[in-house]
Structure formats: structure tokens, C-alpha cells
Write a protein that holds these residues in place. Sequence first.
Motif, PDB file in Angstrom:
ATOM      1  N   ALA A  60       0.860  -1.107  -0.003  1.00 18.95           N
ATOM      2  CA  ALA A  60       0.031  -0.103   0.024  1.00 18.95           C
ATOM      3  C   ALA A  60       1.204   1.417   0.223  1.00 18.95           C
ATOM      4  O   ALA A  60       1.952   1.351   0.501  1.00 18.95           O
ATOM      5  CB  ALA A  60      -0.866   0.095   1.038  1.00 18.95           C
ATOM      6  N   PRO A  61       0.610   2.008  -0.842  1.00 20.25           N
ATOM      7  CA  PRO A  61      -0.784   2.274  -1.640  1.00 20.25           C
ATOM      8  C   PRO A  61      -0.384   1.814  -3.090  1.00 20.25           C
ATOM      9  O   PRO A  61      -1.385   2.124  -3.964  1.00 20.25           O
ATOM     10  CB  PRO A  61      -1.004   3.996  -1.610  1.00 20.25           C
ATOM     11  N   ARG A  62       0.612   1.051  -3.428  1.00 27.66           N
ATOM     12  CA  ARG A  62       0.956   0.659  -4.834  1.00 27.66           C
ATOM     13  C   ARG A  62      -0.209  -0.325  -5.128  1.00 27.66           C
ATOM     14  O   ARG A  62      -0.267  -1.215  -4.488  1.00 27.66           O
ATOM     15  CB  ARG A  62       2.230   0.216  -5.113  1.00 27.66           C
ATOM     16  N   LYS A  63      -0.770  -0.148  -6.053  1.00 31.70           N
ATOM     17  CA  LYS A  63      -1.820  -1.212  -6.684  1.00 31.70           C
ATOM     18  C   LYS A  63      -1.338  -2.631  -6.961  1.00 31.70           C
ATOM     19  O   LYS A  63      -0.281  -2.552  -7.720  1.00 31.70           O
ATOM     20  CB  LYS A  63      -2.846  -0.683  -7.846  1.00 31.70           C
TER      21      LYS A  63
ATOM     22  N   HIS B 264      -6.476  -0.985  -2.507  1.00 34.44           N
ATOM     23  CA  HIS B 264      -5.193  -1.053  -3.624  1.00 34.44           C
ATOM     24  C   HIS B 264      -4.978  -2.548  -4.011  1.00 34.44           C
ATOM     25  O   HIS B 264      -4.296  -2.706  -4.788  1.00 34.44           O
ATOM     26  CB  HIS B 264      -3.847  -0.635  -2.895  1.00 34.44           C
TER      27      HIS B 264
END
Length: 512
Positions: A24-27, A146
Motif C-alpha cells: 500500500a498504496p501501490r496497486k 489497493h
Amino acid sequence: MSDRTDILIVGAGLAGLFLALRLAPRKCTVICPAPVGQASSSTWAQGGLAAALAPDDSPEEHARDTVLAGDGLVDPVTAQLIAEAGPLRVRDLIELGVPFDRTAEGALALSLEAAHSKARVARVAGDLAGRAIMEALSEAAAAAEHIEIIDGLKAIGLLSGSKKNVAGVLVRDSAGEVSPIYARETVFCTGGSGGLFRITTNPRESRGDAVAMAYEAGALVADLEFVQFHPTAIDIDRDPAPLATEALRGEGAKLINKDGTLFMPRHDPMGELAPRDRVARAVHIEALSDGKAFLDTRDAIGDEIEEHFPTVYSTCMSAGIDPRIDPIPVAPAAHYHMGGIVTDLWGRTSLKGLSACGECTSTGAHGANRLASNSLLEAVVYAARIADRLKGSDLPELDDTAKGISPPDLDDATLQTLRARMAAECGVVRDGKGLAALLDWIIEQAEEFPAGLVPRALVVSELIVRSALRREESRGGHFRSDFPDTSDTPKRTFLYKGQAGPVFIDPPTSNA
């Protein structure tokens, strides 16, 4: 469902979900063949998570125990790394809502397990650690914006791009349809290979597919001969076999034969708390004899087994065994694969675009014999490291021209024959004659398929058997009755796919 994603995580066990949450927050996208929490070895883990949490313990002592248990093949740098990170990762799990057992004073209740010099295993309700951890992570992942979770998809092949990088996976859905999912980074968190053996505590679907896929794509793999057999699977003719956690022996349960005689003192001076490989061999020898093998919890635990070890209690009762009155029949079962896809300290494999985490890897943490409850520890430590690396990384552009192949699954009759032969000829005790005969049979089965389309189960089994045949010594989980002694020069086993088959690499004579 989109066929394109930034980061693709294959597997929704502890490693996969902890990694996804940490990103998080990278999908990211998580795929798995069954609903989250099902068909996952993590869910079935009973013992817990080892970490130096007690005031009289330290990461240095934990690392030392890890190295000693690994019988000469543990990388001490890796052992120290996971031991130092252990307490932090336990705190992460507590923040996610995992209800680890507590003492009356509020401290974590820690269990003693085999080959640990200190009580350092954090557990939940005695033997429910895996289930409780997975419930907490599943709930958190389902609520995380995410993370996209897609179940009903089985990864069956890696997608290779024009630059020989990994660019995603081919998947098969529940209807049998095959399609690609393209990714800028793919992470295997797929579990082990216990399903290749007739008696296993793993989900039957855990057959080392990730190792086969990575090997076929050219990745370096290692130490595949080292399979850990848990000494106390409950022997009630179920597949997979239910587990009697090692914590029972930590609480004083004893191994006996049908006459009620203790047998561990005849096999090992450390008795019930000897390293798993030695206990497994002792149980194997007794189970093959007229004496059989049983775990006796009556004196040490008694009526408290119902409350303190509810999973073991309910399993026994469902089979008509009351562990408060009767000893529990046990036998060794394939439980954990120390070998796998080679990674560095940040979870990178030798293939660009592919990372790996958990039991499908060979990080150097377990050597020839995994220390009890270090598997969940390694999974969360490396998941966190992979996430920390990928969160700030500029990943390559998506390659939606990448291609992959999808071998068929092995038919059930041949698979069951393979499982029986792997258990008999590549199991707790091995010898050159049996291994050679098994290898010839596997090659014969593989020749029925076109090159590149050999079922994954045959690919992985062949690599395990070849590695076991090549190691002419006994070390850790690998015991050769024709080579019972341990070599003075410990060497790991590294191999990759060459044009004519597996190519073995001789590493330096150290913890390479």
C-alpha cells in the motif's frame, strides 16, 4: 477482470497477502485457485511463528539455532536477517488483529519447539495460529482499496517477453479457459510441493508448480532434495493428513510404541525435541515395525488438550480417538520443501520481472532442515522486503506481446502412482537403487509428452529425484541408507535448465 496489472501476486497464503498489504498504496492483483484462506498451507499451520520475543532471548540466539538445525547449509547472513526482523513482523501481525496467546500478565505466551534453545514460538489458541493469521490478513486484504483479489485462477505458465524477462502468467479458470495476465512484476507466493508425496500435510494441489514454471523459464533453483517430513502427522488415512503440532512435544507429550514403551531415547539423546529430520526417521522406523508409533499426550497435557490444542483434539475425536484416554497414531508426512527458486535477500529471482517468496523459494534460511516455525517467519520477513523494494521501484513497461506455454495436468491415476513412488523411494529414507528406478519411471512417463509440455508434477519430481541421487551423503531431511554419513564439506545444490536437461553447478565449499 483486467488482463493487465502493475504487480501480480500469484498465491493468497500468508506470503501473498502480507506482501499485498505491505505494498500500500501501490496497486496490485492477487490471484489464487481457491477462495482466499482455502487450499493454503498457511491456514493449516498449527505451531505458530518463531521470533526472539522473550527478555532472555535474542535474534543472535535464534539465528544460531536456525544455523544448527540446517545442518551446515544455512546462510548465516539470511538466518540473522530473518531473526532480527522477526519481532517487528510479529508486531505487524498484532496490529492487523492476530490474537496471539497471552500470559496472565499480558505478555505473549511463547512455546518451545524442537531444536529451539528457548521458548519463542508465538501461537494462537494452542494450535490455531495459521487459521487466525490468515483470517486477519484475509479481512484486511478484502478491505484494502489497493488490492484486487481474483480467485478461481490457477497459474499454469510464465509469460516470457522479447528480452527474456517475465511479463506475467498464463492462467486457467474454473471452466478450463486459458488466458494471459500481463504484469510489470510477477511474484510467486505459491507454497510447496508436499502433494507430490502420498502422505502429506499440504493441500494436495501443492505440487511445486512454481518451481517447475521458473525452472522451465531458465531460473536458478536449489536444494530440491531437501524435503522435510513432519514426524507426527495423525495417521487416520486422510489425504491430506492432519497434523499433531510439534508444540505438543514441547509441552511434554511422548512418542511411544503400541506396548507403551518410549522409543525416542533409543534413536536420539535429545529425545522428542531432537530436530525434525531425526524424529521423523525414528517415527518412520517404528511405524514400519510391529510396534507402530503413537504420540501420548495423556500425562503431559491430559484433559487440557481440548482447550489448548482444539484442532488436534477435534481431529482425533472425529476419527474416534479420544486423546485424553488413548495415544494418537502418527506417521511422518511430507510437510515442507526447503528447496525452491533461488532468491537474493530482497526476493529477486535470477529472472528479470520475477520475484518469489515463501515455501516456493530457496533463500538459504532453512538449509537441509528447517527449524520449527521458521516458515511463517521467513514468509512475512521476505514479503515485507519485496514490498519495500517494489513500492519505490520504477518497473519495466508492460509487455503484452509476451508468450507462454501451458502443459497439461498429469492424469489422476499416474499422479497417484507418482505420489506413492515418491513416498516409497524418495521419502524419509532413500537409497540409490530406489532413486534410480524412480528416475527411470519418471523419465518414461515424461517421454509420453512433447518437449516443453511435460506436466509440472513430473518436472519437479524429476528434479527432486535427480538432486537426491546426486547427493551421496546424509544431511538434514535427506537421508541415504547407502550413504548414511555426513560429508565434511557441506555444499548446497544449484541447478538450471540446459539444452539437454538439468545442469548442476558446484558451489564453493561453504554456505554459498
